[in-house]
Design a protein around this motif. Structure first.
Motif, PDB file in Angstrom:
ATOM      1  N   ASP A   8       0.843  -1.183   0.000  1.00 44.78           N
ATOM      2  CA  ASP A   8       0.000   0.000   0.000  1.00 44.78           C
ATOM      3  C   ASP A   8       0.889   1.246   0.000  1.00 44.78           C
ATOM      4  OD1 ASP A   8      -2.046   1.814   0.248  1.00 44.78           O
ATOM      5  OD2 ASP A   8      -2.508   1.333   2.337  1.00 44.78           O
ATOM      6  N   PRO A   9       0.786   2.109  -1.005  1.00 45.43           N
ATOM      7  CA  PRO A   9       1.647   3.301  -1.065  1.00 45.43           C
ATOM      8  C   PRO A   9       1.112   4.437  -0.202  1.00 45.43           C
ATOM      9  CG  PRO A   9       0.287   3.202  -3.020  1.00 45.43           C
ATOM     10  CD  PRO A   9      -0.034   1.958  -2.225  1.00 45.43           C
ATOM     11  N   VAL A  10       1.137   4.251   1.085  1.00 43.78           N
ATOM     12  CA  VAL A  10       0.573   5.222   2.012  1.00 43.78           C
ATOM     13  C   VAL A  10       1.652   6.157   2.533  1.00 43.78           C
ATOM     14  CG1 VAL A  10       0.802   3.613   3.963  1.00 43.78           C
ATOM     15  CG2 VAL A  10      -0.795   5.522   4.114  1.00 43.78           C
ATOM     16  N   PRO A  27       9.443  11.483   4.652  1.00 45.92           N
ATOM     17  CA  PRO A  27      10.199  10.492   3.871  1.00 45.92           C
ATOM     18  C   PRO A  27       9.335   9.357   3.354  1.00 45.92           C
ATOM     19  CG  PRO A  27      10.559  10.130   6.204  1.00 45.92           C
ATOM     20  CD  PRO A  27       9.715  11.377   6.100  1.00 45.92           C
ATOM     21  N   ASN A  28       9.796   8.738   2.285  1.00 42.47           N
ATOM     22  CA  ASN A  28       9.004   7.646   1.704  1.00 42.47           C
ATOM     23  C   ASN A  28       9.231   6.312   2.406  1.00 42.47           C
ATOM     24  OD1 ASN A  28      11.567   6.871   0.611  1.00 42.47           O
ATOM     25  ND2 ASN A  28      10.533   5.942  -1.142  1.00 42.47           N
ATOM     26  N   ARG A  29      10.207   6.223   3.292  1.00 36.19           N
ATOM     27  CA  ARG A  29      10.467   5.028   4.111  1.00 36.19           C
ATOM     28  C   ARG A  29      10.791   3.797   3.264  1.00 36.19           C
ATOM     29  NH1 ARG A  29       5.982   3.343   5.608  1.00 36.19           N
ATOM     30  NH2 ARG A  29       4.805   4.701   4.224  1.00 36.19           N
ATOM     31  N   GLY A  30      11.258   4.031   2.041  1.00 34.30           N
ATOM     32  CA  GLY A  30      11.617   2.910   1.182  1.00 34.30           C
ATOM     33  C   GLY A  30      10.435   2.178   0.588  1.00 34.30           C
ATOM     34  N   VAL A  31       9.231   2.745   0.711  1.00 32.09           N
ATOM     35  CA  VAL A  31       8.027   2.096   0.174  1.00 32.09           C
ATOM     36  C   VAL A  31       7.844   2.502  -1.286  1.00 32.09           C
ATOM     37  CG1 VAL A  31       5.533   1.832   0.391  1.00 32.09           C
ATOM     38  CG2 VAL A  31       6.951   2.091   2.446  1.00 32.09           C
ATOM     39  N   GLN A  32       7.659   1.522  -2.155  1.00 34.25           N
ATOM     40  CA  GLN A  32       7.467   1.804  -3.571  1.00 34.25           C
ATOM     41  C   GLN A  32       6.229   2.666  -3.791  1.00 34.25           C
ATOM     42  OE1 GLN A  32       8.305  -1.367  -6.538  1.00 34.25           O
ATOM     43  NE2 GLN A  32       8.439  -2.713  -4.751  1.00 34.25           N
ATOM     44  N   LEU A  33       6.352   3.581  -4.760  1.00 38.18           N
ATOM     45  CA  LEU A  33       5.268   4.479  -5.161  1.00 38.18           C
ATOM     46  C   LEU A  33       4.863   5.457  -4.065  1.00 38.18           C
ATOM     47  CD1 LEU A  33       3.013   2.122  -7.329  1.00 38.18           C
ATOM     48  CD2 LEU A  33       4.882   3.631  -8.050  1.00 38.18           C
ATOM     49  N   VAL A  34       5.752   5.678  -3.118  1.00 29.94           N
ATOM     50  CA  VAL A  34       5.595   6.774  -2.151  1.00 29.94           C
ATOM     51  C   VAL A  34       6.767   7.722  -2.373  1.00 29.94           C
ATOM     52  CG1 VAL A  34       5.521   7.455   0.273  1.00 29.94           C
ATOM     53  CG2 VAL A  34       4.437   5.319  -0.454  1.00 29.94           C
ATOM     54  N   PRO A  35       6.509   8.982  -2.672  1.00 28.91           N
ATOM     55  CA  PRO A  35       7.606   9.927  -2.893  1.00 28.91           C
ATOM     56  C   PRO A  35       8.039  10.588  -1.596  1.00 28.91           C
ATOM     57  CG  PRO A  35       5.552  11.044  -3.293  1.00 28.91           C
ATOM     58  CD  PRO A  35       5.191   9.623  -2.882  1.00 28.91           C
ATOM     59  N   ASN A  36       9.214  11.167  -1.602  1.00 32.35           N
ATOM     60  CA  ASN A  36       9.587  12.084  -0.536  1.00 32.35           C
ATOM     61  C   ASN A  36       8.833  13.392  -0.769  1.00 32.35           C
ATOM     62  OD1 ASN A  36      11.571  10.515   0.920  1.00 32.35           O
ATOM     63  ND2 ASN A  36      12.899  10.747  -0.854  1.00 32.35           N
ATOM     64  N   ILE A  37       8.232  13.911   0.289  1.00 32.95           N
ATOM     65  CA  ILE A  37       7.374  15.099   0.196  1.00 32.95           C
ATOM     66  C   ILE A  37       7.980  16.216   1.034  1.00 32.95           C
ATOM     67  CG2 ILE A  37       5.087  16.019   0.776  1.00 32.95           C
ATOM     68  CD1 ILE A  37       4.003  13.169   0.261  1.00 32.95           C
ATOM     69  N   ARG A 128      -6.802   1.181  -5.230  1.00 28.29           N
ATOM     70  CA  ARG A 128      -7.607   1.835  -4.182  1.00 28.29           C
ATOM     71  C   ARG A 128      -7.134   3.260  -3.947  1.00 28.29           C
ATOM     72  NH1 ARG A 128      -7.157  -3.186  -1.499  1.00 28.29           N
ATOM     73  NH2 ARG A 128      -5.480  -2.339  -0.200  1.00 28.29           N
ATOM     74  N   ARG A 129      -5.835   3.459  -3.940  1.00 29.28           N
ATOM     75  CA  ARG A 129      -5.295   4.808  -3.723  1.00 29.28           C
ATOM     76  C   ARG A 129      -5.677   5.758  -4.852  1.00 29.28           C
ATOM     77  NH1 ARG A 129      -4.177   5.981   1.443  1.00 29.28           N
ATOM     78  NH2 ARG A 129      -3.515   4.050   2.442  1.00 29.28           N
ATOM     79  N   LEU A 130      -5.854   5.203  -6.043  1.00 33.25           N
ATOM     80  CA  LEU A 130      -6.168   6.026  -7.204  1.00 33.25           C
ATOM     81  C   LEU A 130      -7.662   6.186  -7.432  1.00 33.25           C
ATOM     82  CD1 LEU A 130      -3.425   4.701  -9.636  1.00 33.25           C
ATOM     83  CD2 LEU A 130      -3.509   6.958  -8.552  1.00 33.25           C
ATOM     84  N   ASP A 131      -8.474   5.528  -6.615  1.00 32.64           N
ATOM     85  CA  ASP A 131      -9.918   5.639  -6.751  1.00 32.64           C
ATOM     86  C   ASP A 131     -10.354   7.085  -6.527  1.00 32.64           C
ATOM     87  OD1 ASP A 131     -12.560   4.629  -7.100  1.00 32.64           O
ATOM     88  OD2 ASP A 131     -12.845   4.727  -4.931  1.00 32.64           O
ATOM     89  N   GLY A 132     -11.134   7.611  -7.436  1.00 36.53           N
ATOM     90  CA  GLY A 132     -11.636   8.976  -7.284  1.00 36.53           C
ATOM     91  C   GLY A 132     -10.695  10.067  -7.755  1.00 36.53           C
ATOM     92  N   VAL A 133      -9.581   9.702  -8.357  1.00 41.09           N
ATOM     93  CA  VAL A 133      -8.638  10.716  -8.834  1.00 41.09           C
ATOM     94  C   VAL A 133      -9.240  11.507  -9.989  1.00 41.09           C
ATOM     95  CG1 VAL A 133      -6.484  11.053 -10.126  1.00 41.09           C
ATOM     96  CG2 VAL A 133      -6.504   9.616  -8.092  1.00 41.09           C
TER      97      VAL A 133
END
Length: 298
Positions: A8-10, A27-37, A128-133
């Protein structure tokens, strides 16, 4: 793009940490599809860099940014149009001024719908994360550069030209020596080449290398990559050196009668031997494919 179910890219707001005065990185914590913000503050305004993937992540980022801002005006920018970086911008409508460069705005409008569908195919958690985009329209579009006054602090937005994408943007905070690179730079990972012919061939290995040469010369104190651990200017050098060797090893073989499949095998072996600890080995093949094409049209 993947043969397994992605996590889950949370975005985890609780992991946010200060990188400089009034400058926070989630930080993205090394999770795929999570960027550094990034959250960058001045005396009267605050800039958010990246949204995270989808409305729910963006809502968490907006809530956190609003708490940090304490009444200051909000701005939003994204380093490029890819889903985990920009597909939450709709949440900021009416709350922040969304500004990006012209090439990125065109990418978002023209290629955004296709990327939305492609990323939905990466697994249930991503879908699920992209639902409603809904793909947002920027409030402010600049051509090649824009200096954003936050009050006592100016943030420089610079379009790099075609590299990882057509609309790549560097966000620099000169007084803090901080540079947000988006996916021009990753930490601990092979460079991501979104080379998907015939649908998307905008990535350019040769132009990307030229961009990295310019960024290395700037010598920032802190580099916030698109993904991976925050570091210093050596991250820029690592990517520059990788792209240089990738090009040279690919073009050396491309000038012979060797098949592209064999070139991929040999070049991948060279690159993995140089960086055995790096993740994302699947992107080497994409990089070789891109550079083989650029060799043929140069």
């Amino acid at each position: 793009m993947t043969e397994y179910e992605m996590p889950d890219p949370v975005v985890r707001i609780e992991d946010a940490r200060e990188a400089a005065r009034d400058l926070v990185v989630i930080p993205n914590r090394g999770v795929q599809l999570v960027p550094n913000i990034g959250i960058v503050g001045g005396s009267h305004s605050v800039l958010v860099v990246e949204t995270g993937m989808g409305p729910e992540n963006a809502e968490a980022v907006l809530k956190f940014a609003t708490e940090v801002a304490r009444g200051r005006r909000l701005y939003l920018t994204t380093t490029h149009f890819h889903p985990e970086h920009a597909f939450g911008a709709q949440v900021f409508a009416g709350e922040a001024t969304f500004l990006i460069n012209k090439a990125q705005a065109e990418d978002l409008a023209v290629k955004g719908p296709g990327y939305l569908e492609m990323f939905k195919g990466l697994g249930e958690a991503v879908a699920r994360r992209l639902d409603g985009v809904r793909l947002a329209r920027p409030d402010l579009v600049y051509d090649t550069d824009y200096d954003l006054d936050l009050g006592g602090r100016t943030v420089q937005l610079r379009a790099t030209g075609r590299a990882h994408s057509k609309g790549d943007q560097i966000v620099t905070v000169p007084d803090a020596g901080v540079m947000f690179t988006g996916d021009l730079v990753e930490s601990g990972q092979f460079a991501i080449f979104p080379w998907f012919p015939p649908h998307d061939i905008d990535v350019s290995g040769t132009r990307w290398l030229a961009v990295m040469e310019r960024l290395v010369a700037e010598r920032p104190r802190v580099v916030v990559p698109g993904h991976g651990d925050v570091g210093d200017a050596r991250l820029l050098e690592d990517v520059r050196d990788y792209l240089h060797v990738l090009r040279e090893e690919t073009w050396l073989r491309r000038g012979s009668a060797m098949s592209e499949e064999t070139i991929v095998e040999e070049v991948a072996a060279v690159m993995v031997a140089r960086h055995p600890e790096w993740e994302g080995r699947e992107w080497i093949e994409k990089g070789v494919g891109c550079l083989c094409y650029e060799h043929s049209v140069r």
